[in-house]
Design a protein around this motif. Structure first.
Motif, PDB file in Angstrom:
ATOM      1  N   GLY A  89      -9.527  15.828  27.781  1.00 48.35           N
ATOM      2  CA  GLY A  89      -9.284  14.480  27.254  1.00 48.35           C
ATOM      3  C   GLY A  89     -10.458  13.910  26.478  1.00 48.35           C
ATOM      4  N   ARG A  90     -11.575  14.658  26.401  1.00 51.72           N
ATOM      5  CA  ARG A  90     -12.753  14.132  25.691  1.00 51.72           C
ATOM      6  C   ARG A  90     -13.292  15.147  24.670  1.00 51.72           C
ATOM      7  NH1 ARG A  90     -17.317  13.417  28.729  1.00 51.72           N
ATOM      8  NH2 ARG A  90     -16.698  15.087  30.145  1.00 51.72           N
ATOM      9  N   PRO A  91     -12.437  15.585  23.762  1.00 52.98           N
ATOM     10  CA  PRO A  91     -12.923  16.609  22.809  1.00 52.98           C
ATOM     11  C   PRO A  91     -14.130  16.132  22.007  1.00 52.98           C
ATOM     12  CG  PRO A  91     -10.795  15.719  22.104  1.00 52.98           C
ATOM     13  CD  PRO A  91     -11.043  15.194  23.486  1.00 52.98           C
ATOM     14  N   ALA A  92     -14.147  14.832  21.662  1.00 53.55           N
ATOM     15  CA  ALA A  92     -15.254  14.340  20.821  1.00 53.55           C
ATOM     16  C   ALA A  92     -16.592  14.536  21.535  1.00 53.55           C
ATOM     17  CB  ALA A  92     -15.037  12.876  20.469  1.00 53.55           C
ATOM     18  N   ALA A  93     -16.579  14.373  22.869  1.00 53.12           N
ATOM     19  CA  ALA A  93     -17.831  14.516  23.625  1.00 53.12           C
ATOM     20  C   ALA A  93     -18.309  15.968  23.588  1.00 53.12           C
ATOM     21  CB  ALA A  93     -17.616  14.064  25.076  1.00 53.12           C
ATOM     22  N   TYR A  94     -17.373  16.905  23.691  1.00 49.93           N
ATOM     23  CA  TYR A  94     -17.773  18.325  23.612  1.00 49.93           C
ATOM     24  C   TYR A  94     -18.329  18.641  22.220  1.00 49.93           C
ATOM     25  CZ  TYR A  94     -17.608  23.433  23.731  1.00 49.93           C
ATOM     26  OH  TYR A  94     -17.951  24.760  23.666  1.00 49.93           O
ATOM     27  N   ASP A 140      -6.695  24.265  15.349  1.00 46.32           N
ATOM     28  CA  ASP A 140      -5.265  24.541  15.507  1.00 46.32           C
ATOM     29  C   ASP A 140      -4.655  23.627  16.577  1.00 46.32           C
ATOM     30  OD1 ASP A 140      -2.782  25.940  15.168  1.00 46.32           O
ATOM     31  OD2 ASP A 140      -3.906  27.779  14.805  1.00 46.32           O
ATOM     32  N   ARG A 141      -3.353  23.678  16.669  1.00 50.36           N
ATOM     33  CA  ARG A 141      -2.633  22.967  17.724  1.00 50.36           C
ATOM     34  C   ARG A 141      -3.138  23.479  19.082  1.00 50.36           C
ATOM     35  NH1 ARG A 141       3.444  24.195  17.218  1.00 50.36           N
ATOM     36  NH2 ARG A 141       2.913  26.137  18.279  1.00 50.36           N
ATOM     37  N   GLY A 142      -3.495  22.552  19.958  1.00 45.37           N
ATOM     38  CA  GLY A 142      -3.970  22.968  21.279  1.00 45.37           C
ATOM     39  C   GLY A 142      -5.436  23.370  21.288  1.00 45.37           C
ATOM     40  N   ALA A 143      -6.064  23.401  20.104  1.00 48.66           N
ATOM     41  CA  ALA A 143      -7.501  23.725  20.045  1.00 48.66           C
ATOM     42  C   ALA A 143      -8.222  22.488  19.499  1.00 48.66           C
ATOM     43  CB  ALA A 143      -7.731  24.966  19.210  1.00 48.66           C
ATOM     44  N   PHE A 144      -8.845  22.562  18.320  1.00 49.58           N
ATOM     45  CA  PHE A 144      -9.579  21.407  17.808  1.00 49.58           C
ATOM     46  C   PHE A 144      -8.955  20.877  16.523  1.00 49.58           C
ATOM     47  CE2 PHE A 144     -12.500  23.562  20.602  1.00 49.58           C
ATOM     48  CZ  PHE A 144     -12.992  22.493  21.349  1.00 49.58           C
ATOM     49  N   SER A 145      -9.095  19.559  16.328  1.00 50.42           N
ATOM     50  CA  SER A 145      -8.483  18.899  15.170  1.00 50.42           C
ATOM     51  C   SER A 145      -9.318  19.159  13.915  1.00 50.42           C
ATOM     52  CB  SER A 145      -8.422  17.390  15.410  1.00 50.42           C
ATOM     53  OG  SER A 145      -9.740  16.874  15.386  1.00 50.42           O
ATOM     54  N   VAL A 146      -8.695  18.897  12.777  1.00 53.84           N
ATOM     55  CA  VAL A 146      -9.391  19.045  11.498  1.00 53.84           C
ATOM     56  C   VAL A 146     -10.638  18.162  11.484  1.00 53.84           C
ATOM     57  CG1 VAL A 146      -9.194  18.523   9.028  1.00 53.84           C
ATOM     58  CG2 VAL A 146      -7.348  19.737  10.192  1.00 53.84           C
ATOM     59  N   GLU A 147     -10.506  16.938  12.005  1.00 58.07           N
ATOM     60  CA  GLU A 147     -11.646  16.010  12.004  1.00 58.07           C
ATOM     61  C   GLU A 147     -12.818  16.561  12.817  1.00 58.07           C
ATOM     62  OE1 GLU A 147     -13.142  13.785  10.326  1.00 58.07           O
ATOM     63  OE2 GLU A 147     -11.264  14.079   9.238  1.00 58.07           O
ATOM     64  N   HIS A 148     -12.521  17.064  13.999  1.00 62.51           N
ATOM     65  CA  HIS A 148     -13.599  17.616  14.839  1.00 62.51           C
ATOM     66  C   HIS A 148     -14.214  18.854  14.198  1.00 62.51           C
ATOM     67  CE1 HIS A 148     -11.800  15.363  18.499  1.00 62.51           C
ATOM     68  NE2 HIS A 148     -12.763  14.673  17.938  1.00 62.51           N
ATOM     69  N   CYS A 149     -13.378  19.676  13.610  1.00 68.95           N
ATOM     70  CA  CYS A 149     -13.907  20.894  12.978  1.00 68.95           C
ATOM     71  C   CYS A 149     -14.766  20.547  11.775  1.00 68.95           C
ATOM     72  CB  CYS A 149     -12.780  21.840  12.593  1.00 68.95           C
ATOM     73  SG  CYS A 149     -11.907  22.454  14.051  1.00 68.95           S
ATOM     74  N   ARG A 150     -14.342  19.509  11.042  1.00 71.38           N
ATOM     75  CA  ARG A 150     -15.140  19.081   9.888  1.00 71.38           C
ATOM     76  C   ARG A 150     -16.566  18.738  10.332  1.00 71.38           C
ATOM     77  NH1 ARG A 150     -12.634  16.801   5.625  1.00 71.38           N
ATOM     78  NH2 ARG A 150     -11.015  15.917   6.940  1.00 71.38           N
ATOM     79  N   ARG A 151     -16.659  18.052  11.462  1.00 64.28           N
ATOM     80  CA  ARG A 151     -17.991  17.648  11.954  1.00 64.28           C
ATOM     81  C   ARG A 151     -18.819  18.872  12.336  1.00 64.28           C
ATOM     82  NH1 ARG A 151     -18.123  13.002  15.962  1.00 64.28           N
ATOM     83  NH2 ARG A 151     -20.225  13.253  15.213  1.00 64.28           N
ATOM     84  N   VAL A 152     -18.166  19.832  12.982  1.00 64.03           N
ATOM     85  CA  VAL A 152     -18.885  21.047  13.403  1.00 64.03           C
ATOM     86  C   VAL A 152     -19.352  21.838  12.176  1.00 64.03           C
ATOM     87  CG1 VAL A 152     -18.656  23.268  14.589  1.00 64.03           C
ATOM     88  CG2 VAL A 152     -17.673  21.211  15.610  1.00 64.03           C
ATOM     89  N   GLU A 159     -19.738  16.615  20.149  1.00 70.06           N
ATOM     90  CA  GLU A 159     -21.080  16.006  20.042  1.00 70.06           C
ATOM     91  C   GLU A 159     -22.141  16.881  20.698  1.00 70.06           C
ATOM     92  OE1 GLU A 159     -22.557  13.633  18.415  1.00 70.06           O
ATOM     93  OE2 GLU A 159     -20.579  13.571  17.472  1.00 70.06           O
ATOM     94  N   THR A 160     -21.806  17.400  21.874  1.00 67.84           N
ATOM     95  CA  THR A 160     -22.761  18.231  22.616  1.00 67.84           C
ATOM     96  C   THR A 160     -23.121  19.477  21.808  1.00 67.84           C
ATOM     97  OG1 THR A 160     -21.700  17.477  24.613  1.00 67.84           O
ATOM     98  CG2 THR A 160     -23.184  19.350  24.849  1.00 67.84           C
ATOM     99  N   ILE A 161     -22.114  20.107  21.246  1.00 64.50           N
ATOM    100  CA  ILE A 161     -22.382  21.306  20.430  1.00 64.50           C
ATOM    101  C   ILE A 161     -23.294  20.956  19.264  1.00 64.50           C
ATOM    102  CG2 ILE A 161     -21.349  23.030  18.911  1.00 64.50           C
ATOM    103  CD1 ILE A 161     -18.729  22.650  20.263  1.00 64.50           C
ATOM    104  N   ILE A 162     -22.958  19.839  18.616  1.00 63.32           N
ATOM    105  CA  ILE A 162     -23.699  19.470  17.408  1.00 63.32           C
ATOM    106  C   ILE A 162     -25.156  19.135  17.746  1.00 63.32           C
ATOM    107  CG2 ILE A 162     -23.885  17.668  15.623  1.00 63.32           C
ATOM    108  CD1 ILE A 162     -20.827  17.675  15.464  1.00 63.32           C
ATOM    109  N   ARG A 163     -25.335  18.466  18.876  1.00 68.42           N
ATOM    110  CA  ARG A 163     -26.702  18.048  19.247  1.00 68.42           C
ATOM    111  C   ARG A 163     -27.519  19.186  19.827  1.00 68.42           C
ATOM    112  NH1 ARG A 163     -24.849  13.710  21.997  1.00 68.42           N
ATOM    113  NH2 ARG A 163     -25.257  14.903  23.875  1.00 68.42           N
ATOM    114  N   GLU A 164     -26.885  19.980  20.716  1.00 69.14           N
ATOM    115  CA  GLU A 164     -27.706  20.882  21.544  1.00 69.14           C
ATOM    116  C   GLU A 164     -27.606  22.362  21.187  1.00 69.14           C
ATOM    117  OE1 GLU A 164     -26.970  20.043  25.679  1.00 69.14           O
ATOM    118  OE2 GLU A 164     -26.724  17.905  25.242  1.00 69.14           O
ATOM    119  N   LEU A 165     -26.564  22.728  20.476  1.00 68.11           N
ATOM    120  CA  LEU A 165     -26.377  24.165  20.265  1.00 68.11           C
ATOM    121  C   LEU A 165     -26.609  24.590  18.811  1.00 68.11           C
ATOM    122  CD1 LEU A 165     -25.524  26.852  21.457  1.00 68.11           C
ATOM    123  CD2 LEU A 165     -23.141  26.188  21.156  1.00 68.11           C
TER     124      LEU A 165
END
Ligand code: NIG
Ligand code: FE
Length: 420
Positions: free
Chosen positions: A197-202, A228-240, A204-210
């Motif tokens: 339920g908190r994909p944005a937090a994960y 993909d469906r059930g994985a990460f959204s376009v918005e989250h992937c864009r940030r990564v 963020e963690t990747i972006i900051r620490e990994l």
């Protein structure tokens, strides 16, 4: 230091050079294999010195005291460049496999605690040494089946420390393996249970620490996301991808596999090295891909193993002018095959590619997908001596005799690495 001598591959019934202008192969150019009958390849050190008809190379081979390899009755071709693998995992997922055979879908099994998260639990319990050992066994098989270069993704860590552990496994494998391993950080592969339920937090963690560590220590060359469906959204992937790019990592993407999400357009917007899977691409996506330099990497091993009837639209992509590559997607969930020859058979029978198109997609276009086409993917003077000797006299027999390992000899950087 490895000492190389000179090798002379003589009298191949067909030498597939894949020679051509230094651009990725699109449309009709994908079927041009640059075949030389009675072909010869002369290597010196790690590189290719000369390519041509065997008689024309004899004198120089004598001068160099090259060791001759008789290739009569064989096809000689570039080593496979497998541009999409998830090589490092612990154990297997045969339990998921059996559940699928009983009627559950890949996504249902993942939601019920199988899938990528199950592999992540196993990785957490595994030592670096045991992960290295399992991967080394697979690498011997890759070499025995004619693969000389492969991309290797992380993705079964799903937390910072575990993803770093996988990067360390890959670093060790790169040091010891005779094959060329190209590392990709795929931290955004599945949402860890702790972050439900908190994909944005994960993210963020990747972006900051990994991502900064992977970039600074040069532990990865590419950054990938399962968009993909059930994985990460376009918005989250864009940030990564953006964060990865800032750290010098080149974007690539799992795109449009399970559903159409807009991942393909994201890959094009980022000028990604590749967009992979593409089962659900739209006509507009195909147009955009075709106008771009993003390699469309098709992974029919996953469709086959998942028992799907539908496959990605290879013909439409080729005819539109996209740069089509083929790879195994070797992974414990959807494609547990490391045999590129089997992928060629699927490309022909299921994707309706010709044997010639499939071979170019699995060699030279794979090299483009890994941004290594300057020295890999074709047999031309000045390029690295990565080649395989196949026990067939007509290249079309490689996909035709399905499920057979035709590989007699695998040579990486001028050295024999497998002689099955
Ligand atoms: O490429 N699509 C995401 N990743 C893999 C599957 C990974 C797994 O199930 O372990 C794939 O198909
Ligand atoms: Fe994959």
């Amino acid at each position: 230091m490895t000492r190389y001598s000179s090798l002379f591959f003589r009298n191949a019934d067909q030498l597939l050079t894949l020679a051509g202008p230094p651009v990725p192969r699109r449309g009709k150019a994908l079927s041009q294999l640059g075949i030389i009958p009675q072909g010869g390849v002369l290597t010196q050190g790690a590189g290719i010195l000369r390519v041509g008809r065997t008689p024309a190379l004899e004198a120089e081979a004598r001068r160099l005291k090259a060791e001759a390899v008789d290739c009569r009755g064989s096809v000689v071709m570039p080593g496979f460049v497998d541009s999409h693998t998830h090589l490092v995992f612990a154990g297997s997922r045969v339990g998921d496999y059996e559940k699928r055979l009983q009627g559950k879908t890949y996504e249902e099994i993942a939601r019920a605690g199988g899938g990528i998260r199950l592999s992540a639990q196993r990785v957490r319990q595994a030592s670096i040494n045991s992960l290295v050992r399992q991967a080394e066994g697979f690498l011997r098989q890759f070499a025995a089946h004619g693969t000389t270069t492969l991309e290797v993704k992380t993705g079964y860590g799903l937390e910072v420390a575990q993803e770093l552990k996988l990067l360390e496994v890959i670093r060790r494998l790169r040091k010891t393996s005779e094959l060329e391993l190209v590392p990709t950080l795929l931290a955004a592969h599945a949402l860890p249970a702790e972050y439900a339920g908190r994909p944005a937090a994960y993210i963020e963690t990747i972006i900051r620490e990994l991502i900064p560590v992977a970039g600074r220590k040069k532990l990865a060359e590419f950054i990938d996301c399962f968009c993909d469906r059930g994985a990460f959204s376009v918005e989250h992937c864009r940030r990564v991808l953006r964060a990865g790019k800032q750290q010098g990592l080149i974007p690539r993407l799992h795109a449009e596999q399970l559903a159409h999400t807009g991942a393909c357009r994201l890959a094009v917007a980022f000028e990604a090295a590749s967009a992979d899977h593409l089962d659900n691409v739209s006509a507009a996506d195909i147009r955009a891909l075709s106008r771009s330099d993003v390699v469309a990497t098709l992974l029919p091993g996953a469709n086959f193993h998942l028992g799907l009837k539908a496959y990605p639209p290879a013909r439409t992509l080729i005819e539109a002018g996209s740069i089509v590559a083929l790879a195994t997607d070797f992974n414990p969930g959807t494609s547990p095959t490391l045999n590129m020859q089997f992928i060629l058979s699927l490309a022909c029978s299921a994707l309706r590619m010709t044997p010639a198109e499939a071979i170019a997609a699995a060699t030279v276009n794979g090299a483009w997908a890994l941004r290594r086409a300057a020295h890999l993917g074709s047999l031309e003077p000045g390029k690295q001596a990565d080649l395989v000797v196949m026990d067939v006299s007509d290249y079309r027999e490689i996909p035709y005799y399905v499920g057979v390992n035709h590989c007699r000899l695998t040579v990486k950087a001028g050295a024999v690495v497998s002689c099955p």
